[in-house]
Structure formats: structure tokens, C-alpha cells
Design an enzyme around this catalytic site. Structure first.
Site, mmCIF file in Angstrom:
data_model
loop_
_atom_site.group_PDB
_atom_site.id
_atom_site.type_symbol
_atom_site.label_atom_id
_atom_site.label_comp_id
_atom_site.label_asym_id
_atom_site.label_seq_id
_atom_site.Cartn_x
_atom_site.Cartn_y
_atom_site.Cartn_z
ATOM 1 N N GLY A 44 -22.162 -4.577 -113.679
ATOM 2 C CA GLY A 44 -23.384 -3.932 -113.207
ATOM 3 C C GLY A 44 -24.083 -3.151 -114.295
ATOM 4 N N CYS A 45 -24.559 -1.963 -113.943
ATOM 5 C CA CYS A 45 -25.336 -1.147 -114.877
ATOM 6 C C CYS A 45 -24.553 -0.768 -116.128
ATOM 7 C CB CYS A 45 -25.835 0.112 -114.177
ATOM 8 S SG CYS A 45 -27.026 -0.204 -112.854
ATOM 9 N N ALA A 46 -23.227 -0.768 -116.071
ATOM 10 C CA ALA A 46 -22.409 -0.404 -117.227
ATOM 11 C C ALA A 46 -22.261 -1.548 -118.221
ATOM 12 C CB ALA A 46 -21.026 0.054 -116.763
ATOM 13 N N MET A 84 -23.240 3.971 -116.448
ATOM 14 C CA MET A 84 -22.245 4.021 -115.382
ATOM 15 C C MET A 84 -22.484 2.853 -114.442
ATOM 16 S SD MET A 84 -22.081 8.143 -114.837
ATOM 17 C CE MET A 84 -20.307 8.161 -114.620
#
Length: 352
Positions: free
Chosen positions: A138-140, A337
Site C-alpha cells: 500500500g502507501c508504504a 505508513m
């Protein structure tokens, strides 16, 4: 030490005003959700002005299946991955035949063979290039991808690593998902594609602007439901908790302090903050927890304002802005994160 030689994000065909996206969301949700107008206020509170999409806004109101959306993901991911790769290779001053490794990062579509194989085949990259497809961060994923590339380049000084990150978040929209998570996701997420070139010590020794010094990964126990996907017959249903800023406020300062202490530095030594924005409340949580001001997160905020949240790709657009528009000589901290709940950090040495 590994060196980031180039970062290149692509311009997608549809830059849509946030208020137009809000109007489309109202058409989809208003007749089916109680208090829809109140929930739609989320679109006004993001700080986002325009969003990147790979389809015109009208397309999102049409009927389509998960199969159709995923096929579009594969086709569009390949097209713009090639464009981003060609741009990054040119900016880094290396040829495709010099590539030793390719890492592909994504969480918004499915493909086997993975997209890196399609890129290799289409661009005729070296047949023996080492492949590492990474899915689900994902965003990480953007920071994690740079960290994995740096680990390869540190182990092999001759390495020339291509990192490609693709997130086509808009193609995951489930129009009959009337959950609050889908409202929030619809107000934030957009599409982006970027490529990076990371090299080992034996390449271009006289031009080392960005050096990767260290990285940190952390998975927070018992936080699996904070962010992610639920997989349904009709596609990827977004899971997005309101607790994310709370977690940042509770943990991130100590996490950063511990990471930096291992490298013999402290937060006050950081000159460049290369953060994944998340959303307005996440940015406010960073500023509050770390006691940094808006000016120090200007690149992060501007990328979000102009593009929306492009999941893993966003932090690479932020890094590109630092690289091309200027940075302060000194240390840089990359942070994002993602699902797990997890954090990824990189410490950079940045020299003009």
C-alpha cells in the site's frame, strides 16, 4: 553506498478538480446513503485541489466488472510504466542494457506474469535481469521499494536497479460500496506511476546527490484492520480507519528517534522531510508529533494538493520534487505508513 540517480513520475491524461470528483461521488452515493451530503464534506476537508485519474470522470459512473477494471489496470500500468522507465533512464544517463535488477511495486491490481515481466518483454530489457515484484504494501510501498533497491545495490556495487511503482487506485472503486471507508477513500485516492534508478558504488562516482544510508521497517502488532483491502466478488473493498492519525501521534516520534539514534543522528539533524502525505489529518499529525512546521512539509503537501493520494507512488513524486526543484544539503528522512499497520523509513545523505 547505494545512490538514487533519477526519479521520474508521469503526467496522467486526466487531472480532475476535486469538486468535480465530489459531484460524481454525489451522483453515485446520494440516493443510497443516509446523511450523504454530510459525508461528502470529506471532499472539502482534504486539502486536495486536483486529482490524477487514468479515465475521464464520466467513466466512473458507468457499469463495469472487476474483470474489466483489472484488465484496464494491466494495460495502463504497462503503458505508463514504460514511459516512466524511459524518462528515468534518460535522466540517470544509463541505458536499458545496463539494468541488472527490476522491482515492481503495486497494490491496486493483479497480474501473473507480474507487470515487471510485461515491462521486460515489451522494452526488451536484459533477459537475465533479476526480478522482484512486490505486492500489498500500500502507501508504504514506495519507501519500501527504494529500501529493497538500495539493499540490492549495496550488495552488488555493479548493480543498476530499476524501481517502478504503479497505483491505479481509481480503478478499484466499487460503486455499490456505501461504507464510510469508501467515502473517505473516494475523497483521497488517485492514480500515479513513477520510476527510479538506484545504483551501486561502481557507477558514476562523481555524481552522487542522494545516497541511501539506512532504512527501517516496522509492523505494529494487532493493527491489521487499520488499512487494507477486503476482497469481494466485485473487487477490492477499501479498509481505511480513522485511527491512523492517532497511531501516528502515539508512535511515530519514538520510532523516528530510535531509528535515527542507531545512525548517530537526531531529528534536529534532518534538513529534508520526504514524507508520504496520507491526507490532511495525517500531515497535521506529523507536524504535531514531530514539532515541524508546514514549510518543512511543503513538497509533501503540494504533491497531495495537486495529485491526491497516489498510495505508494506519492512519496516518489515528493522525492522527485526535492531532486528537481532543490533541497538543503544535509540529511533527508523518507517516511510512509501502510497496511499492517506498518511504517517504512529511509535516511538519505543529500548533496547538491
Amino acid at each position: 553506498m547505494p545512490h538514487i540517480k533519477a526519479v521520474s513520475g508521469v503526467n496522467l491524461p486526466f487531472k480532475v478538480p476535486q469538486q468535480d470528483v465530489k459531484g460524481q461521488a454525489r451522483a453515485l452515493f446520494a440516493g443510497n446513503v443516509e446523511h450523504a451530503d454530510r459525508l461528502l464534506q470529506a471532499f472539502d476537508n482534504t486539502g486536495i485541489i486536483t486529482r490524477n485519474f487514468v479515465k475521464p470522470i464520466e467513466w466512473y459512473g458507468e457499469s463495469n466488472t472487476f474483470e474489466q477494471r483489472n484488465n484496464d489496470y494491466i494495460d495502463i500500468a504497462l503503458q505508463y510504466s514504460i514511459q516512466a522507465t524511459e524518462q528515468a533512464l534518460e535522466e540517470a544517463g544509463v541505458s536499458k542494457d545496463q539494468l541488472t535488477d527490476i522491482i515492481f511495486v503495486s497494490t491496486t491490481g493483479l497480474a501473473t506474469p507480474s507487470i515487471d515481466a510485461l515491462i521486460i518483454n515489451n522494452m526488451r530489457l536484459p533477459e537475465h535481469i533479476n526480478r522482484l515484484p512486490v505486492w500489498g504494501l500500500g502507501c508504504a510501498g514506495g519507501v519500501a521499494g527504494v529500501a529493497r533497491a538500495a539493499a540490492i545495490a549495496k550488495a552488488n556495487p555493479d548493480a543498476v536497479v530499476l524501481l517502478v511503482a504503479v497505483e491505479l487506485c481509481s480503478l478499484t472503486l466499487i460503486k455499490n460500496d456505501y461504507s464510510k471507508s469508501n467515502f473517505i477513500g473516494s475523497s483521497l485516492f488517485s492514480d500515479g506511476i513513477a520510476a527510479c534508478i538506484i545504483t551501486g558504488d561502481n557507477h558514476d562516482k562523481d555524481n552522487k546527490q542522494l545516497t541511501v544510508k539506512a532504512n527501517s521497517s516496522k509492523l505494529y502488532y494487532d493493527a491489521l484492520d487499520v488499512m487494507g483491502w477486503d476482497f469481494r466478488d466485485d473487487g477490492f473493498k477499501v479498509v481505511f480507519s480513522k485511527d491512523i492519525p492517532t497511531i501516528i501521534n502515539k508512535y511515530i516520534k519514538d520510532d523516528i528517534d530510535q531509528f535515527l539514534k542507531k545512525q548517530g543522528v537526531q531529528l534536529s539533524d534532518i534538513s529534508n522531510f520526504i514524507f508520504h502525505p496520507g491526507g490532511r489529518k495525517v500531515l497535521e499529525a506529523y507536524m504535531g508529533a514531530l514539532h515541524i512546521d508546514e514549510a518543512q512539509l511543503a513538497n509533501t503537501r503540494n504533491v497531495m494538493t495537486e495529485n491526491g493520494n497516489m498510495s505508494s507512488v506519492t512519496v516518489l513524486y515528493v522525492l522527485e520534487r526535492f531532486l528537481k526543484q532543490g533541497f538543503v544539503d544535509g540529511l533527508g528522512l523518507m517516511l510512509a505508513m501502510g497496511p499492517g499497520f506498518s511504517s517504512e523509513m529511509l535516511l538519505l545523505d543529500m548533496k547538491n
